[in-house]
Design an enzyme around this catalytic site. Structure first.
Site, PDB file in Angstrom:
ATOM      1  CG  HIS A 129      -1.905   0.989   1.396  1.00  0.00           C
ATOM      2  ND1 HIS A 129      -1.636   2.285   1.760  1.00  0.00           N
ATOM      3  CD2 HIS A 129      -3.248   0.921   1.227  1.00  0.00           C
ATOM      4  CE1 HIS A 129      -2.768   2.973   1.804  1.00  0.00           C
ATOM      5  NE2 HIS A 129      -3.762   2.171   1.475  1.00  0.00           N
ATOM      6  CG  ASP A 206       0.735  -2.152   6.153  1.00  0.00           C
ATOM      7  OD1 ASP A 206      -0.230  -2.324   6.924  1.00  0.00           O
ATOM      8  OD2 ASP A 206       0.643  -1.536   5.079  1.00  0.00           O
ATOM      9  CD  GLN A 209      -6.679  -4.541   4.442  1.00  0.00           C
ATOM     10  OE1 GLN A 209      -7.610  -5.202   4.911  1.00  0.00           O
ATOM     11  NE2 GLN A 209      -6.854  -3.325   3.980  1.00  0.00           N
ATOM     12  CE  LYS A 232      -7.160  -0.169   6.505  1.00  0.00           C
ATOM     13  NZ  LYS A 232      -7.929   0.344   5.379  1.00  0.00           N
ATOM     14  CB  CYS A 370      -3.700   3.250  -1.594  1.00  0.00           C
ATOM     15  SG  CYS A 370      -5.027   4.408  -1.305  1.00  0.00           S
TER      16      CYS A 370
END
Ligand code: 7TS
Length: 415
Positions: A129, A206, A209, A232, A370
Protein backbone atom coordinates in the site's frame (compact mmCIF):
# COMPACT_ATOMS: atom_id res chain seq x y z
CA UNK A 1 -16.00 -28.63 1.83
CA UNK A 2 -18.75 -29.53 4.32
CA UNK A 3 -16.60 -28.11 7.13
CA UNK A 4 -15.98 -24.92 5.13
CA UNK A 5 -19.69 -24.50 4.42
CA UNK A 6 -20.50 -24.79 8.11
CA UNK A 7 -17.97 -22.10 8.90
CA UNK A 8 -19.27 -19.78 6.21
CA UNK A 9 -22.69 -19.60 7.81
CA UNK A 10 -21.56 -19.93 11.43
CA UNK A 11 -21.11 -16.23 12.07
CA UNK A 12 -24.27 -14.96 10.37
CA UNK A 13 -25.81 -14.07 13.73
CA UNK A 14 -23.25 -11.36 14.41
CA UNK A 15 -24.89 -9.28 11.66
CA UNK A 16 -27.50 -8.34 14.27
CA UNK A 17 -24.80 -6.62 16.32
CA UNK A 18 -24.10 -4.10 13.53
CA UNK A 19 -26.92 -1.53 13.31
CA UNK A 20 -25.84 -0.12 9.92
CA UNK A 21 -26.35 -3.52 8.29
CA UNK A 22 -30.11 -3.09 8.77
CA UNK A 23 -30.04 -0.32 6.15
CA UNK A 24 -31.60 -0.71 2.74
CA UNK A 25 -29.52 0.68 -0.12
CA UNK A 26 -31.35 1.48 -3.36
CA UNK A 27 -34.20 -0.73 -2.20
CA UNK A 28 -32.00 -3.72 -1.44
CA UNK A 29 -30.58 -5.33 1.70
CA UNK A 30 -27.13 -3.81 2.29
CA UNK A 31 -24.35 -6.20 1.32
CA UNK A 32 -21.26 -4.53 2.71
CA UNK A 33 -18.15 -5.83 0.93
CA UNK A 34 -15.78 -2.95 1.60
CA UNK A 35 -14.37 -3.81 5.02
CA UNK A 36 -10.78 -3.61 3.75
CA UNK A 37 -11.40 0.13 3.34
CA UNK A 38 -13.13 0.39 6.71
CA UNK A 39 -15.14 -2.04 8.81
CA UNK A 40 -18.57 -1.43 10.25
CA UNK A 41 -18.96 -0.96 14.02
CA UNK A 42 -20.86 -3.15 16.46
CA UNK A 43 -23.37 -1.62 18.86
CA UNK A 44 -21.05 -2.31 21.81
CA UNK A 45 -18.36 -0.01 20.34
CA UNK A 46 -20.88 2.70 19.43
CA UNK A 47 -22.38 2.52 22.96
CA UNK A 48 -18.96 2.61 24.60
CA UNK A 49 -18.13 5.86 22.79
CA UNK A 50 -21.41 7.43 23.84
CA UNK A 51 -20.98 6.23 27.43
CA UNK A 52 -17.50 7.72 27.65
CA UNK A 53 -18.72 11.14 26.50
CA UNK A 54 -21.82 10.97 28.71
CA UNK A 55 -20.07 9.88 31.90
CA UNK A 56 -16.27 10.22 31.97
CA UNK A 57 -15.09 12.78 29.42
CA UNK A 58 -11.96 14.67 30.50
CA UNK A 59 -8.40 15.06 29.31
CA UNK A 60 -6.01 12.27 30.26
CA UNK A 61 -2.69 12.07 32.10
CA UNK A 62 -2.80 15.56 33.65
CA UNK A 63 -5.59 16.62 36.02
CA UNK A 64 -6.35 14.94 39.36
CA UNK A 65 -10.13 15.41 39.43
CA UNK A 66 -12.39 12.37 39.36
CA UNK A 67 -13.39 12.59 35.70
CA UNK A 68 -9.77 13.00 34.61
CA UNK A 69 -8.76 10.00 36.67
CA UNK A 70 -11.60 7.90 35.21
CA UNK A 71 -10.69 8.97 31.67
CA UNK A 72 -7.01 8.15 32.24
CA UNK A 73 -7.88 4.79 33.76
CA UNK A 74 -10.12 3.84 30.81
CA UNK A 75 -7.54 5.08 28.29
CA UNK A 76 -4.72 3.07 29.90
CA UNK A 77 -7.00 0.04 30.37
CA UNK A 78 -7.55 0.11 26.63
CA UNK A 79 -3.81 0.20 25.99
CA UNK A 80 -3.48 -2.95 28.12
CA UNK A 81 -6.28 -4.70 26.20
CA UNK A 82 -4.66 -3.88 22.86
CA UNK A 83 -1.27 -5.05 24.14
CA UNK A 84 -2.93 -8.34 25.10
CA UNK A 85 -4.66 -8.55 21.72
CA UNK A 86 -1.34 -8.56 19.82
CA UNK A 87 0.57 -10.38 22.58
CA UNK A 88 2.92 -7.47 23.27
CA UNK A 89 5.20 -7.89 26.25
CA UNK A 90 4.43 -4.50 27.82
CA UNK A 91 1.51 -2.07 27.51
CA UNK A 92 3.95 0.82 26.98
CA UNK A 93 4.90 -0.79 23.67
CA UNK A 94 1.48 0.32 22.36
CA UNK A 95 1.81 3.85 20.95
CA UNK A 96 -1.49 5.39 19.91
CA UNK A 97 -1.42 7.08 16.49
CA UNK A 98 -4.05 8.07 13.93
CA UNK A 99 -3.63 4.79 12.06
CA UNK A 100 -1.33 2.62 9.97
CA UNK A 101 -0.21 5.52 7.77
CA UNK A 102 0.89 7.65 10.69
CA UNK A 103 2.57 4.70 12.45
CA UNK A 104 4.67 3.87 9.37
CA UNK A 105 5.60 7.53 8.88
CA UNK A 106 6.73 7.75 12.51
CA UNK A 107 8.95 4.66 12.13
CA UNK A 108 10.49 5.95 8.89
CA UNK A 109 11.23 9.32 10.53
CA UNK A 110 12.20 8.24 14.00
CA UNK A 111 14.12 5.06 13.18
CA UNK A 112 15.13 5.75 9.60
CA UNK A 113 16.50 9.27 9.99
CA UNK A 114 18.45 8.22 13.06
CA UNK A 115 19.97 4.94 11.93
CA UNK A 116 20.10 4.86 8.10
CA UNK A 117 22.90 6.31 6.01
CA UNK A 118 23.82 6.66 2.33
CA UNK A 119 24.13 3.34 0.52
CA UNK A 120 21.93 1.40 2.99
CA UNK A 121 19.06 -0.62 1.53
CA UNK A 122 15.37 -0.85 2.39
CA UNK A 123 13.65 -4.04 1.20
CA UNK A 124 9.97 -3.80 0.22
CA UNK A 125 7.59 -5.66 -2.05
CA UNK A 126 5.68 -4.42 -5.12
CA UNK A 127 2.34 -5.17 -3.43
CA UNK A 128 2.70 -2.56 -0.69
CA UNK A 129 0.00 0.00 0.00
CA UNK A 130 1.31 3.53 -0.67
CA UNK A 131 1.45 4.00 3.12
CA UNK A 132 4.17 1.35 3.28
CA UNK A 133 6.02 2.70 0.27
CA UNK A 134 6.08 6.49 0.18
CA UNK A 135 7.49 6.99 3.73
CA UNK A 136 10.41 4.73 2.65
CA UNK A 137 10.84 6.55 -0.68
CA UNK A 138 11.03 9.80 1.25
CA UNK A 139 13.45 8.36 3.79
CA UNK A 140 15.68 6.99 1.00
CA UNK A 141 15.73 10.43 -0.59
CA UNK A 142 16.62 12.16 2.70
CA UNK A 143 19.51 9.86 3.63
CA UNK A 144 20.68 8.51 0.24
CA UNK A 145 19.48 4.94 0.86
CA UNK A 146 18.12 2.64 -1.88
CA UNK A 147 14.84 0.76 -2.19
CA UNK A 148 14.99 -2.90 -3.22
CA UNK A 149 11.89 -4.86 -4.25
CA UNK A 150 11.28 -8.57 -3.71
CA UNK A 151 10.31 -10.38 -6.94
CA UNK A 152 6.75 -11.73 -6.89
CA UNK A 153 5.71 -15.18 -8.08
CA UNK A 154 3.38 -15.23 -11.08
CA UNK A 155 0.33 -15.33 -8.82
CA UNK A 156 1.58 -12.39 -6.72
CA UNK A 157 2.82 -14.35 -3.72
CA UNK A 158 6.06 -13.57 -1.90
CA UNK A 159 8.30 -16.53 -1.09
CA UNK A 160 11.00 -16.73 1.54
CA UNK A 161 13.51 -17.53 -1.23
CA UNK A 162 12.59 -14.41 -3.18
CA UNK A 163 12.93 -12.32 0.00
CA UNK A 164 16.28 -13.97 0.71
CA UNK A 165 17.53 -12.94 -2.75
CA UNK A 166 16.98 -9.26 -1.88
CA UNK A 167 18.16 -9.21 1.75
CA UNK A 168 21.91 -8.74 2.17
CA UNK A 169 24.48 -7.06 4.38
CA UNK A 170 23.40 -3.61 3.12
CA UNK A 171 19.78 -4.18 4.17
CA UNK A 172 18.82 -2.10 7.19
CA UNK A 173 15.02 -2.25 7.03
CA UNK A 174 12.60 -4.84 5.64
CA UNK A 175 9.09 -3.37 5.43
CA UNK A 176 6.24 -5.68 4.37
CA UNK A 177 2.51 -6.02 4.69
CA UNK A 178 1.39 -9.22 6.43
CA UNK A 179 -1.69 -9.44 4.15
CA UNK A 180 -2.07 -7.62 0.81
CA UNK A 181 -5.07 -5.27 0.52
CA UNK A 182 -5.42 -6.15 -3.19
CA UNK A 183 -4.36 -9.77 -3.63
CA UNK A 184 -5.33 -11.17 -0.22
CA UNK A 185 -1.97 -12.95 -0.08
CA UNK A 186 -0.63 -13.94 3.33
CA UNK A 187 3.10 -13.25 3.54
CA UNK A 188 5.61 -15.49 5.40
CA UNK A 189 6.48 -12.75 7.89
CA UNK A 190 8.02 -14.91 10.65
CA UNK A 191 10.50 -16.52 8.21
CA UNK A 192 11.39 -13.21 6.59
CA UNK A 193 11.93 -11.71 10.07
CA UNK A 194 14.62 -14.34 10.66
CA UNK A 195 16.33 -13.40 7.37
CA UNK A 196 16.24 -9.71 8.30
CA UNK A 197 17.75 -10.34 11.71
CA UNK A 198 20.50 -12.53 10.26
CA UNK A 199 21.90 -9.46 8.47
CA UNK A 200 21.23 -7.09 11.39
CA UNK A 201 18.22 -5.38 9.76
CA UNK A 202 14.91 -4.62 11.43
CA UNK A 203 11.53 -5.80 10.11
CA UNK A 204 8.56 -3.44 10.02
CA UNK A 205 5.17 -5.03 9.42
CA UNK A 206 2.12 -3.28 7.96
CA UNK A 207 -0.66 -5.12 9.78
CA UNK A 208 -3.57 -3.03 8.44
CA UNK A 209 -5.17 -6.07 6.77
CA UNK A 210 -3.86 -8.82 9.04
CA UNK A 211 -4.52 -7.64 12.61
CA UNK A 212 -8.31 -7.44 12.01
CA UNK A 213 -8.41 -11.00 10.63
CA UNK A 214 -5.98 -13.26 12.39
CA UNK A 215 -4.32 -13.83 15.73
CA UNK A 216 -1.33 -11.51 15.92
CA UNK A 217 1.47 -12.54 18.24
CA UNK A 218 4.26 -10.03 17.81
CA UNK A 219 6.58 -12.08 19.98
CA UNK A 220 6.06 -15.33 18.07
CA UNK A 221 6.36 -13.49 14.74
CA UNK A 222 9.73 -12.16 15.93
CA UNK A 223 9.14 -8.73 14.36
CA UNK A 224 10.40 -5.32 15.43
CA UNK A 225 7.62 -2.85 14.55
CA UNK A 226 3.94 -3.30 13.66
CA UNK A 227 1.48 -0.71 12.34
CA UNK A 228 -2.31 -1.11 12.26
CA UNK A 229 -5.56 0.86 12.15
CA UNK A 230 -8.49 0.70 14.55
CA UNK A 231 -11.13 1.48 11.95
CA UNK A 232 -10.50 -1.73 9.98
CA UNK A 233 -11.08 -3.88 13.09
CA UNK A 234 -14.46 -2.60 14.30
CA UNK A 235 -12.99 0.43 16.10
CA UNK A 236 -13.47 4.13 15.38
CA UNK A 237 -11.59 6.10 12.71
CA UNK A 238 -8.65 8.28 13.73
CA UNK A 239 -7.04 5.74 16.07
CA UNK A 240 -4.31 3.26 15.30
CA UNK A 241 -1.28 1.69 16.83
CA UNK A 242 2.44 1.72 16.44
CA UNK A 243 3.83 -1.26 18.29
CA UNK A 244 7.57 -1.70 18.69
CA UNK A 245 9.85 -3.75 20.87
CA UNK A 246 10.47 -1.83 24.06
CA UNK A 247 14.21 -1.39 23.48
CA UNK A 248 13.66 -0.15 19.93
CA UNK A 249 10.97 2.34 20.95
CA UNK A 250 13.29 3.55 23.71
CA UNK A 251 15.96 4.21 21.11
CA UNK A 252 13.63 6.44 19.04
CA UNK A 253 13.57 10.21 19.33
CA UNK A 254 10.11 11.75 19.29
CA UNK A 255 8.80 13.24 16.06
CA UNK A 256 5.91 15.20 17.58
CA UNK A 257 6.98 17.74 20.19
CA UNK A 258 4.76 19.54 22.71
CA UNK A 259 2.53 18.74 25.64
CA UNK A 260 2.68 15.51 27.65
CA UNK A 261 5.74 14.05 25.91
CA UNK A 262 8.32 15.78 28.12
CA UNK A 263 9.98 15.13 31.44
CA UNK A 264 11.53 18.57 32.11
CA UNK A 265 11.53 21.81 30.13
CA UNK A 266 13.42 25.08 30.58
CA UNK A 267 13.72 28.01 28.20
CA UNK A 268 16.36 26.40 26.03
CA UNK A 269 16.03 22.63 26.47
CA UNK A 270 13.70 19.73 27.12
CA UNK A 271 14.04 16.09 28.11
CA UNK A 272 11.62 13.36 27.10
CA UNK A 273 9.10 11.41 29.13
CA UNK A 274 9.20 7.63 29.40
CA UNK A 275 7.30 5.44 26.91
CA UNK A 276 4.58 5.59 25.75
CA UNK A 277 4.15 9.34 26.47
CA UNK A 278 7.42 10.22 24.68
CA UNK A 279 5.85 9.24 21.37
CA UNK A 280 2.33 10.56 22.05
CA UNK A 281 2.73 14.35 22.08
CA UNK A 282 -0.51 16.36 22.50
CA UNK A 283 -3.96 15.31 23.61
CA UNK A 284 -4.50 11.82 22.20
CA UNK A 285 -7.64 10.42 20.59
CA UNK A 286 -8.93 9.30 23.99
CA UNK A 287 -12.36 8.07 22.93
CA UNK A 288 -10.83 6.43 19.88
CA UNK A 289 -8.47 4.42 22.06
CA UNK A 290 -11.31 3.43 24.40
CA UNK A 291 -13.50 2.47 21.43
CA UNK A 292 -10.69 0.37 19.99
CA UNK A 293 -10.27 -1.41 23.32
CA UNK A 294 -13.98 -2.26 23.20
CA UNK A 295 -13.57 -3.49 19.62
CA UNK A 296 -10.83 -5.92 20.73
CA UNK A 297 -13.18 -7.18 23.47
CA UNK A 298 -15.82 -7.85 20.84
CA UNK A 299 -13.38 -9.60 18.48
CA UNK A 300 -12.09 -11.77 21.32
CA UNK A 301 -15.61 -12.64 22.40
CA UNK A 302 -16.34 -13.97 18.91
CA UNK A 303 -12.84 -15.51 18.77
CA UNK A 304 -10.05 -14.59 16.37
CA UNK A 305 -9.46 -18.19 15.17
CA UNK A 306 -13.16 -18.40 14.27
CA UNK A 307 -13.06 -15.04 12.46
CA UNK A 308 -9.92 -16.05 10.58
CA UNK A 309 -11.41 -19.34 9.36
CA UNK A 310 -14.72 -17.69 8.48
CA UNK A 311 -13.19 -14.84 6.44
CA UNK A 312 -10.74 -17.15 4.66
CA UNK A 313 -13.51 -19.61 3.76
CA UNK A 314 -15.75 -16.80 2.42
CA UNK A 315 -12.92 -15.22 0.45
CA UNK A 316 -11.80 -18.47 -1.13
CA UNK A 317 -15.41 -19.34 -1.97
CA UNK A 318 -15.88 -15.94 -3.65
CA UNK A 319 -12.58 -16.37 -5.50
CA UNK A 320 -13.61 -19.80 -6.81
CA UNK A 321 -17.09 -18.73 -7.88
CA UNK A 322 -16.02 -15.46 -9.53
CA UNK A 323 -13.21 -17.26 -11.40
CA UNK A 324 -15.73 -19.58 -13.00
CA UNK A 325 -17.69 -16.71 -14.62
CA UNK A 326 -16.66 -16.16 -18.28
CA UNK A 327 -14.74 -12.89 -18.94
CA UNK A 328 -13.90 -12.49 -15.23
CA UNK A 329 -10.23 -12.40 -14.18
CA UNK A 330 -9.51 -12.82 -10.48
CA UNK A 331 -6.08 -11.75 -9.18
CA UNK A 332 -3.82 -13.40 -6.64
CA UNK A 333 -3.56 -17.08 -5.64
CA UNK A 334 -6.72 -19.11 -5.07
CA UNK A 335 -5.45 -20.32 -1.69
CA UNK A 336 -4.37 -19.24 0.83
CA UNK A 337 -6.27 -16.08 0.14
CA UNK A 338 -7.93 -13.96 2.74
CA UNK A 339 -10.03 -10.85 3.22
CA UNK A 340 -10.21 -9.47 -0.31
CA UNK A 341 -10.96 -10.63 -3.85
CA UNK A 342 -9.81 -8.33 -6.66
CA UNK A 343 -11.13 -8.90 -10.14
CA UNK A 344 -12.03 -7.40 -13.50
CA UNK A 345 -14.70 -8.12 -16.07
CA UNK A 346 -13.17 -7.94 -19.57
CA UNK A 347 -14.18 -4.73 -21.31
CA UNK A 348 -15.94 -3.19 -18.28
CA UNK A 349 -14.33 -0.46 -16.20
CA UNK A 350 -14.26 -1.44 -12.51
CA UNK A 351 -15.98 1.84 -11.57
CA UNK A 352 -18.91 0.79 -13.76
CA UNK A 353 -18.93 -2.60 -12.00
CA UNK A 354 -19.04 -0.86 -8.62
CA UNK A 355 -21.86 1.39 -9.79
CA UNK A 356 -24.04 -1.47 -11.03
CA UNK A 357 -23.38 -3.34 -7.78
CA UNK A 358 -24.34 -0.28 -5.74
CA UNK A 359 -27.68 -0.19 -7.55
CA UNK A 360 -28.17 -3.71 -6.12
CA UNK A 361 -27.25 -2.62 -2.57
CA UNK A 362 -23.75 -4.11 -2.79
CA UNK A 363 -20.81 -1.97 -1.63
CA UNK A 364 -17.44 -2.81 -3.14
CA UNK A 365 -14.40 -0.68 -3.94
CA UNK A 366 -13.01 -0.01 -7.41
CA UNK A 367 -9.74 1.72 -8.20
CA UNK A 368 -6.03 1.29 -7.64
CA UNK A 369 -6.50 0.63 -3.90
CA UNK A 370 -3.53 2.88 -3.06
CA UNK A 371 -1.25 0.28 -4.64
CA UNK A 372 -0.33 1.74 -8.02
CA UNK A 373 2.97 -0.19 -8.38
CA UNK A 374 0.95 -3.39 -7.97
CA UNK A 375 -1.52 -2.24 -10.66
CA UNK A 376 1.53 -1.69 -12.92
CA UNK A 377 2.76 -5.19 -12.12
CA UNK A 378 -0.70 -6.64 -12.86
CA UNK A 379 -0.79 -4.49 -16.01
CA UNK A 380 -4.22 -3.06 -15.19
CA UNK A 381 -5.39 0.48 -14.47
CA UNK A 382 -7.66 -0.59 -11.66
CA UNK A 383 -9.57 -3.52 -10.22
CA UNK A 384 -12.92 -4.13 -8.56
CA UNK A 385 -12.48 -5.47 -5.04
CA UNK A 386 -14.87 -7.24 -2.68
CA UNK A 387 -13.68 -7.54 0.91
CA UNK A 388 -15.10 -9.64 3.70
CA UNK A 389 -15.38 -9.60 7.46
CA UNK A 390 -17.05 -11.49 10.24
CA UNK A 391 -20.53 -10.07 9.53
CA UNK A 392 -20.55 -11.36 5.94
CA UNK A 393 -22.00 -14.73 5.01
CA UNK A 394 -22.35 -16.99 1.99
CA UNK A 395 -25.62 -15.12 1.24
CA UNK A 396 -23.46 -12.05 0.55
CA UNK A 397 -21.20 -14.10 -1.76
CA UNK A 398 -24.34 -15.30 -3.59
CA UNK A 399 -25.47 -11.69 -4.04
CA UNK A 400 -22.01 -10.68 -5.30
CA UNK A 401 -21.79 -13.54 -7.80
CA UNK A 402 -25.34 -12.92 -9.12
CA UNK A 403 -24.65 -9.19 -9.47
CA UNK A 404 -21.39 -9.81 -11.35
CA UNK A 405 -23.20 -12.13 -13.76
CA UNK A 406 -25.85 -9.44 -14.23
CA UNK A 407 -23.21 -6.74 -14.81
CA UNK A 408 -21.43 -8.86 -17.41
CA UNK A 409 -24.71 -9.53 -19.27
CA UNK A 410 -25.71 -5.86 -19.04
CA UNK A 411 -22.49 -4.61 -20.63
CA UNK A 412 -22.42 -7.39 -23.21
CA UNK A 413 -26.06 -7.37 -24.34
CA UNK A 414 -27.39 -4.04 -23.06
CA UNK A 415 -30.14 -3.60 -20.45
N1 7TS B 1 -1.66 -0.60 4.63
C1 7TS B 1 -2.56 -1.43 4.10
C2 7TS B 1 -2.17 -2.83 3.73
C3 7TS B 1 -3.86 -0.98 3.91
O1 7TS B 1 -4.76 -1.81 3.38
C4 7TS B 1 -4.21 0.35 4.27
C5 7TS B 1 -5.57 0.92 4.02
C6 7TS B 1 -3.22 1.16 4.86
C7 7TS B 1 -1.95 0.65 5.01
C8 7TS B 1 -3.51 2.54 5.33
O2 7TS B 1 -4.37 2.53 6.43
P1 7TS B 1 -4.92 3.87 7.07
O3 7TS B 1 -5.91 3.41 8.08
O4 7TS B 1 -3.77 4.60 7.67
O5 7TS B 1 -5.54 4.66 5.94
N2 7TS B 1 -6.24 0.30 2.95
C9 7TS B 1 -7.34 0.73 2.34
C10 7TS B 1 -7.93 0.00 1.32
O6 7TS B 1 -7.50 -1.07 0.90
N3 7TS B 1 -9.02 0.66 0.89
O7 7TS B 1 -9.14 1.79 1.59
C11 7TS B 1 -8.10 1.85 2.50
Amino acid sequence: MKEAEKMITALVDVREDFPILKRQINGHRLVYLDSAATSQKPKSVIDRITKYYETSNANVLRSVHTLAEEATEQFEESRKKIAGFIHARYPQEIIFTRGTTESLNVIARAWGDKFLKAGDEIVLSPVEHHSNLIPWQQLAERVGAHLRFIDLERDGTITVDAASARINSKTKIVALSAVSNVLGTINPIADIAILAHEVGAIIVVDGAQSVPHQITDVQKLGIDFLAFSGHKMLGPTGIGVLWGRNELLNALDPVIFGGEMIEYVDRENATWAELPAKLEGGTPNIVGAIGLGEATDYLEKIGMPRIEKHVQALTEDAYRRLSSIPDVTVYGPSSPHTGVVSFNIAGVHPHDVAQVLDSQGIAIRAGHHCAQPLMQWLDVIATARASFYLYNSSIDVDSLVDAIKLTRRYFKNGP
